[in-house]
Design a protein around this motif. Structure first.
Motif, mmCIF file in Angstrom:
data_model
loop_
_atom_site.group_PDB
_atom_site.id
_atom_site.type_symbol
_atom_site.label_atom_id
_atom_site.label_comp_id
_atom_site.label_asym_id
_atom_site.label_seq_id
_atom_site.Cartn_x
_atom_site.Cartn_y
_atom_site.Cartn_z
ATOM 1 N N ASN A 91 -3.789 0.907 -19.247
ATOM 2 C CA ASN A 91 -1.863 0.558 -19.172
ATOM 3 C C ASN A 91 -1.588 1.958 -18.978
ATOM 4 O OD1 ASN A 91 -1.382 -1.991 -19.700
ATOM 5 N ND2 ASN A 91 -2.175 -1.189 -22.244
ATOM 6 N N SER A 92 -2.506 2.997 -18.592
ATOM 7 C CA SER A 92 -2.035 4.344 -18.618
ATOM 8 C C SER A 92 -1.631 4.594 -16.694
ATOM 9 C CB SER A 92 -3.370 5.401 -19.076
ATOM 10 O OG SER A 92 -3.039 6.909 -18.090
ATOM 11 N N ARG A 93 -2.467 4.023 -16.095
ATOM 12 C CA ARG A 93 -2.606 3.947 -14.465
ATOM 13 C C ARG A 93 -1.439 3.125 -14.478
ATOM 14 N NH1 ARG A 93 -8.269 4.173 -11.891
ATOM 15 N NH2 ARG A 93 -8.772 5.887 -12.663
ATOM 16 N N LEU A 94 -0.459 1.216 -15.014
ATOM 17 C CA LEU A 94 0.247 0.733 -14.808
ATOM 18 C C LEU A 94 1.739 2.104 -14.237
ATOM 19 C CD1 LEU A 94 -0.811 -2.286 -16.511
ATOM 20 C CD2 LEU A 94 -0.290 -2.129 -13.988
ATOM 21 N N VAL A 95 1.292 3.097 -16.278
ATOM 22 C CA VAL A 95 2.447 3.405 -16.525
ATOM 23 C C VAL A 95 3.201 4.738 -15.508
ATOM 24 C CG1 VAL A 95 3.729 5.100 -17.882
ATOM 25 C CG2 VAL A 95 2.320 3.074 -18.313
ATOM 26 N N SER A 96 2.081 5.261 -14.765
ATOM 27 C CA SER A 96 1.863 6.297 -13.887
ATOM 28 C C SER A 96 1.750 6.162 -12.594
ATOM 29 C CB SER A 96 0.438 7.571 -14.711
ATOM 30 O OG SER A 96 -0.686 6.803 -14.196
ATOM 31 N N PHE A 97 1.181 5.268 -12.374
ATOM 32 C CA PHE A 97 0.893 5.347 -10.947
ATOM 33 C C PHE A 97 2.799 4.849 -9.945
ATOM 34 C CE2 PHE A 97 0.571 2.204 -6.833
ATOM 35 C CZ PHE A 97 -0.314 2.479 -6.577
ATOM 36 N N ASN A 98 2.262 5.535 -9.371
ATOM 37 C CA ASN A 98 3.117 5.816 -7.788
ATOM 38 C C ASN A 98 3.722 4.755 -7.141
ATOM 39 O OD1 ASN A 98 5.653 6.909 -5.942
ATOM 40 N ND2 ASN A 98 4.889 8.448 -5.567
ATOM 41 N N TYR A 99 4.468 3.500 -7.636
ATOM 42 C CA TYR A 99 5.213 2.772 -6.735
ATOM 43 C C TYR A 99 6.001 2.636 -5.103
ATOM 44 C CZ TYR A 99 3.373 0.367 -10.976
ATOM 45 O OH TYR A 99 2.369 -0.026 -12.050
ATOM 46 N N GLY A 100 5.893 4.271 -5.426
ATOM 47 C CA GLY A 100 7.804 4.119 -4.157
ATOM 48 C C GLY A 100 8.622 3.314 -4.308
ATOM 49 N N SER A 101 9.756 4.188 -3.413
ATOM 50 C CA SER A 101 11.351 3.755 -4.026
ATOM 51 C C SER A 101 11.184 1.855 -3.436
ATOM 52 C CB SER A 101 11.595 4.136 -3.030
ATOM 53 O OG SER A 101 11.444 3.707 -0.887
ATOM 54 N N GLY A 102 10.759 1.202 -2.351
ATOM 55 C CA GLY A 102 9.943 0.045 -2.653
ATOM 56 C C GLY A 102 10.250 -1.240 -3.458
ATOM 57 N N ASP A 103 9.304 -0.982 -4.509
ATOM 58 C CA ASP A 103 8.455 -1.041 -5.827
ATOM 59 C C ASP A 103 9.443 -0.556 -6.622
ATOM 60 O OD1 ASP A 103 7.099 -3.847 -4.872
ATOM 61 O OD2 ASP A 103 5.343 -2.431 -3.761
ATOM 62 N N TRP A 131 4.197 -9.137 -8.503
ATOM 63 C CA TRP A 131 4.293 -9.254 -6.633
ATOM 64 C C TRP A 131 4.100 -7.528 -6.674
ATOM 65 C CZ3 TRP A 131 2.688 -10.783 -2.033
ATOM 66 C CH2 TRP A 131 2.982 -10.083 -1.077
ATOM 67 N N CYS A 132 4.288 -6.628 -7.146
ATOM 68 C CA CYS A 132 4.398 -5.647 -6.986
ATOM 69 C C CYS A 132 2.761 -5.280 -7.722
ATOM 70 C CB CYS A 132 5.041 -4.869 -7.785
ATOM 71 S SG CYS A 132 4.568 -3.169 -8.102
ATOM 72 N N LEU A 133 2.059 -6.006 -9.294
ATOM 73 C CA LEU A 133 1.639 -5.538 -9.667
ATOM 74 C C LEU A 133 -0.390 -5.914 -9.059
ATOM 75 C CD1 LEU A 133 -0.500 -4.430 -12.675
ATOM 76 C CD2 LEU A 133 0.235 -6.516 -13.151
ATOM 77 N N ILE A 134 -0.205 -7.352 -7.995
ATOM 78 C CA ILE A 134 -1.296 -7.853 -7.596
ATOM 79 C C ILE A 134 -1.856 -7.412 -6.329
ATOM 80 C CG2 ILE A 134 0.140 -9.508 -6.194
ATOM 81 C CD1 ILE A 134 -2.797 -10.323 -8.429
ATOM 82 N N ARG A 135 -0.370 -6.526 -5.569
ATOM 83 C CA ARG A 135 -1.001 -6.167 -4.014
ATOM 84 C C ARG A 135 -1.728 -4.495 -5.012
ATOM 85 N NH1 ARG A 135 4.159 -4.174 -1.832
ATOM 86 N NH2 ARG A 135 5.370 -5.257 -3.430
ATOM 87 N N HIS A 136 -0.407 -3.955 -5.550
ATOM 88 C CA HIS A 136 -0.832 -2.492 -5.932
ATOM 89 C C HIS A 136 -2.200 -2.029 -6.965
ATOM 90 C CE1 HIS A 136 2.184 -1.126 -4.011
ATOM 91 N NE2 HIS A 136 2.972 -1.701 -5.223
ATOM 92 N N PHE A 137 -2.994 -3.681 -7.796
ATOM 93 C CA PHE A 137 -4.202 -3.077 -8.993
ATOM 94 C C PHE A 137 -5.014 -2.666 -7.794
ATOM 95 C CE2 PHE A 137 -7.446 -5.286 -11.331
ATOM 96 C CZ PHE A 137 -7.042 -4.484 -12.784
ATOM 97 N N PRO A 138 -5.489 -3.396 -6.702
ATOM 98 C CA PRO A 138 -6.410 -2.572 -6.696
ATOM 99 C C PRO A 138 -6.753 -1.243 -6.335
ATOM 100 C CG PRO A 138 -6.108 -4.357 -5.021
ATOM 101 C CD PRO A 138 -4.760 -3.814 -5.636
ATOM 102 N N LEU A 139 -5.711 -0.725 -5.687
ATOM 103 C CA LEU A 139 -5.672 1.113 -5.523
ATOM 104 C C LEU A 139 -5.177 2.220 -6.819
ATOM 105 C CD1 LEU A 139 -2.817 0.902 -2.910
ATOM 106 C CD2 LEU A 139 -4.821 1.605 -2.879
ATOM 107 N N MET A 140 -4.878 0.756 -7.669
ATOM 108 C CA MET A 140 -4.688 1.326 -9.537
ATOM 109 C C MET A 140 -6.109 1.392 -9.977
ATOM 110 S SD MET A 140 -1.463 -0.138 -11.468
ATOM 111 C CE MET A 140 -0.245 -0.521 -10.184
ATOM 112 N N MET A 141 -6.774 0.269 -9.344
ATOM 113 C CA MET A 141 -8.507 0.372 -10.241
ATOM 114 C C MET A 141 -9.610 -0.176 -10.072
ATOM 115 S SD MET A 141 -6.815 0.516 -13.272
ATOM 116 C CE MET A 141 -8.109 0.275 -14.153
ATOM 117 N N GLY A 142 -9.884 -0.073 -8.411
ATOM 118 C CA GLY A 142 -10.562 -0.049 -7.225
ATOM 119 C C GLY A 142 -11.327 1.052 -7.799
#
Length: 198
Positions: A91-103, A131-142
Motif C-alpha cells: 500500500n505504501s508503494r501504491l500511494v507513493s508511486f509516480n504514475y505519470g500524467s497519463g495515469d 489497467w493502471c495497477l496491472i501495468r505498473h505492478f512489476p515496477l512497483m514490486m518487482g
C-alpha cells in the motif's frame, strides 16, 4: 464441453464450439446441468444476430474486471504468504508511486486485508484503475520478487498476453504467439491454483 472439463482446459476445442443447430438442440433439451443452456437467449431475436456467432469479446469486462483482479489478488496473496512483502509495504508503494500524467487520474485503491480473502478479486478497482495497477505492478514490486518465482511468472505471462490483446494493431504471427501464451498462462494458473488446491 462439460463445466468440469472446461475448468481444466487450456485451449479451445474447435470441434466443441456451439453452432446454431447444436445450440437449438441444447435449448430444446432443457437440461442445464448437461448442456449449459438454460433457455434461448433473447438476443437471438435481433435480426441477423445469434449468440453462437458473436465474436466480439469485451476486454474491459473479461480482463480488467474479470481475470486481472482475481489473478492479481491471488498472486499478491501468494507473494505475501512467501513473506516477500506485506500489505503495508504494498500500500505504501501504491500511494507513493509516480504514475505519470497519463495515469494520474486512475491511481489504484489500496488493498485491505479483507480484500485478500474476498473471492471477487481486488475490490474497489474500476477497469481504469486495474489497467493502471496491472501495468505498473512489476515496477512497483518487482525488486522484492525473485525472477524465477512461479507466481511472478504467472503475472508476467498475463502481461505478455495483455500486450498483444490491448495492442491497436497485431499481425497474424501475433495471434499465433498469443494462442500459445494463453495456453501457457492457463496451464501455469492451473498448476498453481487448481491442481495444488491453493
Amino acid at each position: 464441453m462439460h463445466r468440469a472439463e472446461a475448468q481444466l482446459s487450456t485451449s479451445e476445442n474447435v470441434g466443441l464450439l456451439r453452432t446454431k443447430d447444436n445450440y437449438q438442440m441444447d435449448v430444446n433439451a432443457q437440461d442445464l446441468p448437461n448442456t449449459g443452456v438454460r433457455s434461448d437467449s433473447p438476443l437471438n431475436k435481433i435480426h441477423h444476430y445469434h449468440v453462437t456467432q458473436n465474436f466480439a469479446p469485451d476486454i474491459m469486462h473479461d480482463l480488467l474486471e474479470g481475470v486481472c483482479p482475481l489473478e492479481l489478488k491471488l498472486v499478491v496473496k501468494a507473494l505475501i504468504d512467501k513473506r516477500l512483502f506485506n500489505i503495508n509495504l504494498l500500500n505504501s508503494r501504491l500511494v507513493s508511486f509516480n504514475y505519470g500524467s497519463g495515469d494520474n487520474q486512475n491511481k489504484p485503491c489500496i488493498f485491505s486485508a479483507s480484500s485478500m480473502t474476498n473471492p471477487d478479486g481486488a475490490p474497489g478497482q474500476n477497469a481504469a484503475q486495474m489497467w493502471c495497477l496491472i501495468r505498473h505492478f512489476p515496477l512497483m514490486m518487482g525488486d522484492l520478487v525473485p525472477e524465477d518465482d512461479e507466481h511472478w511468472e504467472l503475472l508476467i505471462l498475463l502481461l505478455k498476453c495483455m500486450d498483444i490483446i490491448f495492442s491497436p494493431v497485431i499481425s497474424r504471427g501475433d495471434t499465433v504467439y498469443l494462442k500459445h501464451l494463453i495456453q501457457d498462462h492457463h496451464q501455469h494458473f492451473l498448476e498453481l491454483f487448481v491442481m495444488q488446491g491453493n
